[in-house]
Design an enzyme around this catalytic site. Structure first.
Site, PDB file in Angstrom:
ATOM      1  N   GLY A  51       0.837  -1.198   0.000  1.00  0.00           N
ATOM      2  CA  GLY A  51       0.000   0.000   0.000  1.00  0.00           C
ATOM      3  C   GLY A  51       0.870   1.246   0.000  1.00  0.00           C
ATOM      4  N   SER A 118       6.022  -5.022  -1.912  1.00  0.00           N
ATOM      5  CA  SER A 118       5.815  -3.645  -2.358  1.00  0.00           C
ATOM      6  C   SER A 118       6.198  -2.672  -1.232  1.00  0.00           C
ATOM      7  CB  SER A 118       4.365  -3.474  -2.815  1.00  0.00           C
ATOM      8  OG  SER A 118       4.192  -2.274  -3.513  1.00  0.00           O
ATOM      9  N   TRP A 119       5.262  -1.803  -0.789  1.00  0.00           N
ATOM     10  CA  TRP A 119       5.560  -0.945   0.353  1.00  0.00           C
ATOM     11  C   TRP A 119       6.004  -1.773   1.552  1.00  0.00           C
ATOM     12  CZ3 TRP A 119       6.850   2.930   3.254  1.00  0.00           C
ATOM     13  CH2 TRP A 119       6.482   2.949   4.617  1.00  0.00           C
ATOM     14  N   ASP A 273       7.654  -5.772 -13.622  1.00  0.00           N
ATOM     15  CA  ASP A 273       6.977  -5.003 -12.573  1.00  0.00           C
ATOM     16  C   ASP A 273       7.111  -3.521 -12.901  1.00  0.00           C
ATOM     17  OD1 ASP A 273       6.112  -3.746 -10.225  1.00  0.00           O
ATOM     18  OD2 ASP A 273       7.014  -5.267  -8.921  1.00  0.00           O
ATOM     19  N   HIS A 301       3.717  -6.913 -10.939  1.00  0.00           N
ATOM     20  CA  HIS A 301       3.861  -6.544  -9.528  1.00  0.00           C
ATOM     21  C   HIS A 301       3.094  -7.466  -8.588  1.00  0.00           C
ATOM     22  CE1 HIS A 301       4.848  -3.810  -6.281  1.00  0.00           C
ATOM     23  NE2 HIS A 301       3.569  -3.659  -5.963  1.00  0.00           N
TER      24      HIS A 301
END
Length: 333
Positions: A51, A118-119, A273, A301
């Site tokens: 996120g 990701s984050w 990605d 991703h």
């Protein structure tokens, strides 16, 4: 002689209910949803969701062998089941690092494997650099280092590959504000008017979702954009963090990598990605002698693309057997 086919790994069976769960009050305002699944005496692993604002949904329980791992999931401040939903006050990377430590102490974990996507990779690395003595190692998918270059790419660079998604994302903003789309979206995501706030968040989430997979999944994107809880949490928290440089100094992660570079790390990266580009994963790998990297050639991703998913679970299986990743074959291009 024909080379043997590489084994393909898939999700472990669904875990319908956690062993235990709860809400952890971390300050006067914020409470975090947490849960534990799997073997209470197994290898502790904490999963840090992306996120920011995405939340750690039930499918994330299935990355780990429940007989071998003590699987710990939680929703970060303002995310999904944590309260207050989409709250931005006292919500920074430093706050989240302190929350992870509070959860570790609450669950009486000495050291744990840190996993994130990701984050979640950014947060995993920032946490590890603050508390290396509490980490067994790292499993990272879709590496995002939180730099200004990566943020600029997300907001503007992806239009080179997703022109229609970018057009829909950018033209909703008045022409005079399009030179700074991030500020424009952050302002609207925090607007007092509910409908404006919701629409800004929905468009932000739709843009991100439209660029996540190598093969566009319209149904999945539309389902996500129709969920008001998902939209508000991701849209508001994402834009706040992006606007503030993820609350990190530029290039902070790589500058401090020596604090954790003695620990094992597996990097799983989609070769196509477009949200967290392969360049970041490769830079991290080159700076980390104890890391191995897998570039999945036919993936974007999303962690649920078949090649990425298989490599992720292969890494969890390897760690449960060896407690490290150095014997895990790697690929990079």
């Amino acid at each position: 002689m024909e080379a043997p086919c590489k084994k393909t790994y898939s999700l472990f069976p669904e875990i319908k209910e956690p062993n235990r769960s709860g809400m952890l009050q971390v300050d006067d305002l914020h409470s975090l949803y947490w849960e534990e699944c799997g073997n209470p005496d197994g290898i502790p692993v904490v999963y840090l969701h992306g996120g920011p604002g995405e939340g750690a949904g039930p499918r994330k329980r299935q990355f780990w062998d429940p007989e071998a791992y003590r699987i710990i999931l939680f929703d970060q401040r303002g995310s999904m089941r944590s309260t207050p939903l989409a709250e931005l006050k006292d919500n920074t990377t430093s706050h989240l690092i302190r929350d992870i430590e509070a959860l570790r102490r609450h669950l009486d974990v000495d050291r744990w494997l840190i996993a994130g996507g990701s984050w979640g990779t950014t947060l995993a690395l920032a946490y590890g650099e603050s508390h290396p003595e509490r980490c067994l190692g790292f499993l990272l998918r879709g590496v995002f280092l939180g730099t200004s270059d990566e943020i600029e790419w997300f907001v503007y660079g992806m239009r080179r590959f997703f022109p229609k998604a970018f057009e829909d994302f950018s033209t909703w903003i008045p022409k005079e504000e399009r030179d700074d789309l991030l500020t424009a979206y952050a302002k609207r995501a925090t607007a007092e008017e509910h409908d404006l706030r919701l629409e800004a968040c929905r468009r932000w989430v739709t843009y991100s979702g439209s660029c996540s997979s190598l093969e566009y999944d319209r149904e999945a994107v539309e389902k996500m954009a129709a969920n008001e809880t998902v939209v508000l949490a991701m849209g508001r928290i994402d834009t706040c963090y992006f606007k503030n440089g993820m609350f990190l100094e530029d290039n902070q992660i790589l500058q401090n990598i020596d604090r954790i570079s003695h620990l094992p790390c597996a990097i799983i990266q989609g070769g196509h990605d477009m949200i967290a580009t392969p360049n970041s994963a490769y830079r991290l790998h080159k700076a980390w002698p104890n890391s191995v990297i897998h570039m999945v050639p036919d993936a974007g991703h999303s962690p649920m693309e078949s090649g990425t998913l298989s490599r992720l679970i292969e890494a969890t299986e390897h760690f449960k057997q060896h407690g490290r990743f150095d014997q895990l074959s790697e690929s990079a291009s």
